[in-house]
Write a protein that holds these residues in place. Structure first.
Motif, PDB file in Angstrom:
ATOM      1  N   SER A  91       0.869  -1.178   0.000  1.00 42.71           N
ATOM      2  CA  SER A  91       0.000   0.000   0.000  1.00 42.71           C
ATOM      3  C   SER A  91       0.904   1.225   0.000  1.00 42.71           C
ATOM      4  N   LEU A 148      -3.902   5.016  -1.831  1.00 41.17           N
ATOM      5  CA  LEU A 148      -4.557   3.772  -2.259  1.00 41.17           C
ATOM      6  C   LEU A 148      -5.668   3.397  -1.285  1.00 41.17           C
ATOM      7  N   GLN A 180      -7.095   0.413  -1.347  1.00 35.80           N
ATOM      8  CA  GLN A 180      -6.813  -0.978  -0.969  1.00 35.80           C
ATOM      9  C   GLN A 180      -5.435  -1.371  -1.495  1.00 35.80           C
ATOM     10  N   PRO A 181      -4.828  -2.392  -0.879  1.00 32.93           N
ATOM     11  CA  PRO A 181      -3.480  -2.797  -1.286  1.00 32.93           C
ATOM     12  C   PRO A 181      -3.467  -3.349  -2.720  1.00 32.93           C
ATOM     13  N   ASP A 184       3.760  -0.856  -9.082  1.00 36.22           N
ATOM     14  CA  ASP A 184       2.375  -1.144  -8.694  1.00 36.22           C
ATOM     15  C   ASP A 184       1.668  -1.771  -9.894  1.00 36.22           C
ATOM     16  N   GLU A 239      -6.205  -8.143  -3.343  1.00 42.36           N
ATOM     17  CA  GLU A 239      -5.383  -7.659  -2.225  1.00 42.36           C
ATOM     18  C   GLU A 239      -4.359  -8.688  -1.763  1.00 42.36           C
ATOM     19  N   ARG A 294       2.119  -5.617   2.741  1.00 43.84           N
ATOM     20  CA  ARG A 294       1.133  -6.463   3.400  1.00 43.84           C
ATOM     21  C   ARG A 294       1.562  -7.925   3.241  1.00 43.84           C
TER      22      ARG A 294
END
Lengths: 429, 429
Positions: B26, B30, B32-33, B45, B71, B125
């Motif tokens: 992230s 953003l 969401q991741p 990304d 995600e 994450r």
């Protein structure tokens, strides 16, 4: 509890008005599975019921009706125990002879026809998406019986056994719903000369357990105090933790059982909610050890009086090989929750605990064939005249469980699996 | 492999053009991741890149671009190894000095600015949703060293050890990403008189492991032949399997470690794909045992030449306490896949295996403090002059790993965790 209903619920049904267990079903015409409750010989499809306004008189559930659109009970479980209680109580009120809302279901022929599906026309799915599965070892009589076989009576129970609820992490990916066939596993097995060989399991066994499902998570690093452990318990299922004893004997040192267990674990289809078992509280096996503070029970009545039976069906012949009771546990489920999290392990909604194998102390009350046959030495006689030491191909095992008190019955239905013969070469042909 | 790029990739970077590891990030703005690849000091990304048409010259990926909207990497992993290879090769081609598609990224200043985020501005994450986590015990030197401490040199390795890859099921819910602090656990610990007490762990340890993630499932009851095991391997991460030795010693009989392990397991953020390690194949520890057919390797070069180091940081002082190599394994990852499934256990995309603790044979090459300090008897000296037997509160452990050959470096980044002091009462205040 046993109140008259306008709906036909057979007196001997496991799924009485005092039970209302939750599951996930599919039936003709459904694109995806739906949450449901079992009642008598029917399932109430909660998705169809909710769409037709069935929950319109329960205001608290309105913002959460999406949980009945999911393909598992995880969303419903995560609402927490006060919600489970309200929903179950509300549904029960609708089925009472003198229901306060007769128009909703009793007098609504169309909704009755659409939402109440005969169980014979329903197939069940795994009720919950299981995160992690942990198998405890709280059946003291089983632990003792097996300990005697392996280490003799003097050292049957390890020194830690009465101090903490011994457990190991199991395999979540192979937990399956009642009715799923179990393929006889291959693995490494010692021959008579103690040399390892690669062959199909010859000592295939059952383990009779009670399973418990979690409905509340805790944050990693934050243990759950035993006083709050009940909040984490969604409900209970019957469980058969299939075991390959010959694979187990060779593989299990020093880190515990692995392939001898991870080829399959069967749970029953309908989750008996924690509240439905409250009337059947009783004392478990007494523990005389002075317990650490985090394990001290709030009540001595933390076991459940549940009759348990195991049948073997070979061809058309059914033989009951075990009759016992779920109160044969040294550790309670709240103690298991407290112990599992004491070092900080996070539990998640949908996690499954097994109780450990439940055995009584009398002949005919043992929860595994290893015990019934005294380590494979004394065959058990089946009704057909055939004998078993361990399971044969084609054998179908059914676990049944029910509580009964003052004319009220709360049952689990059955937990069944049939043994398929091993692949000829070790691999699917 | 080390080809010139138009993009600045520091020569000493773990994330070279020959690596391109995948993760989930992230960054500012953003919601969401997003999935990403690491390259030099930047993350590409993949969601932003895909939206801008970055994959427009790779036709096969077009129906699957949704995997870069997820995600986790589960969707990308499930596409299978031929897809991972194509995507990685395609992305590499875009970064080459003489890229065939200069307009896509090299000469597209806006997309470079939007999609290439400095790692310093990114937070990682957990790259994949882990289904089940299994910890193997393939580090023979570790198993021997620990066996000597517990049982003496004559019985250090159990008889099954060289016949099958010993393993146990771990706890998936407590696998966390590098950087997550680890709370010192409480648990049952024997005092000097061998009486159980309830207190914070005093023998908190690390275990240096290599983790492997799965990208392909098998059906329950259908084992994976070793010849097809590589198809199931997505990639590799560094892993620290934190261990509470004093809790472990009391709890682990007869079913294996439980709370001594389930309070936390840390993995590194970037998944080094299986193909990126191919150039670094080497021989592992030789196994002289005649193996069962299902475990016979296709090649002797089934280990990886990966340098591994462990640092302890206390305040500002960093001390390297371990230098070893990932080739110190008796069992290969394909052998682990074959063994894990031989009885029919289903693997799922996202499952994690740990290799077991990796130790060399020389002093300073052991992957746990238990070994470094000879069971807690010989403290290790840190650069500050302080000593450690086991971990102290505030210690930050970092595992680093990298392969290097012909000027090309493929590294894992780091796997870090800091020890927080135990709760004063056993529970969060």
């Amino acid at each position: 509890m046993s109140q008259p209903s306008w709906f036909e619920i057979p007196a001997e049904s496991d799924f009485s008005l005092a039970n209302l267990p939750f599951g996930v079903i599919s039936h003709a015409g459904l694109a995806q599975p739906h949450p449901a409750v079992a009642i008598g010989n029917h399932a109430l499809d909660l998705s169809i019921f909710a769409d037709a306004g069935g929950f319109s008189k329960l205001s608290e559930i309105q913002p959460h009706l999406n949980v009945f659109k999911q393909e598992t009970l995880n969303g419903f479980a995560a609402l927490g125990r006060p919600f489970h209680r309200k929903v179950r109580e509300y549904l029960r009120s609708l089925f009472l002879e003198g229901t306060p809302y007769p128009d909703l279901l009793r007098d609504n022929q169309k909704l009755r026809r659409d939402s109440l599906i005969p169980l014979a026309k329903v197939s069940n799915r795994l009720p919950i998406q299981i995160g992690d599965y942990t198998d405890f070892y709280a059946g003291k009589n089983h632990a003792y019986n097996v300990g005697v076989l392996f280490r003799g009576p003097a050292n049957a129970l390890q020194p830690n056994y009465t101090n903490l609820p011994v457990a190991y992490h199991g395999r979540a990916s192979s937990v399956v719903i009642s009715g799923t066939p179990i393929r006889r596993p291959w693995g490494q097995i010692l021959d008579a000369d103690k040399n390892p060989t690669y062959q199909p399991c010859k000592r295939l066994d059952i383990e009779l357990e009670l399973g418990v499902l979690m409905c509340k998570s805790n944050i990693m690093g934050s243990p759950v105090p035993i006083a709050r452990a009940e909040d984490h318990i969604f409900g209970y299922v019957l469980m058969n933790d299939w075991s390959a004893r010959d694979i187990q004997a060779w593989e299990y040192v020093p880190l515990g059982p692995f392939n001898s267990k991870n080829f399959g674990t069967t749970i029953s289809a309908w989750v008996v909610l924690a509240d439905a078992l409250e009337p059947f509280r009783t004392e478990g096996i007494k523990n005389d050890t002075q317990l650490q503070s985090y394990l001290q029970p709030l009540t001595s009545r933390d076991a459940f009086d549940i009759n348990l039976e195991v049948d073997i069906r070979e061809n058309q012949n059914v033989s009951t090989v075990t009759k016992t009771n779920a109160k044969n546990l040294l550790w309670s489920f709240p103690q298991m929750v407290a112990h599992h999290t004491v070092a900080g392990c996070p539990l998640n909604v949908g996690d499954l605990f097994g109780s450990g194998t439940i055995s009584g102390t009398e002949p005919g009350s043992q929860g595994s064939l290893l015990e019934v046959t005294e380590g494979g030495k004394t065959p058990v006689k089946l009704s057909s005249g055939a004998e078993r030491v361990f399971l044969a191909d084609g054998d179908e095992i059914t676990i049944r469980g029910w509580s009964e008190k003052d004319g009220t019955r709360v049952g689990f239905g059955s937990c069944t699996g049939q043994i398929l013969e091993a692949w000829k070469t070790g691999y699917e042909q």
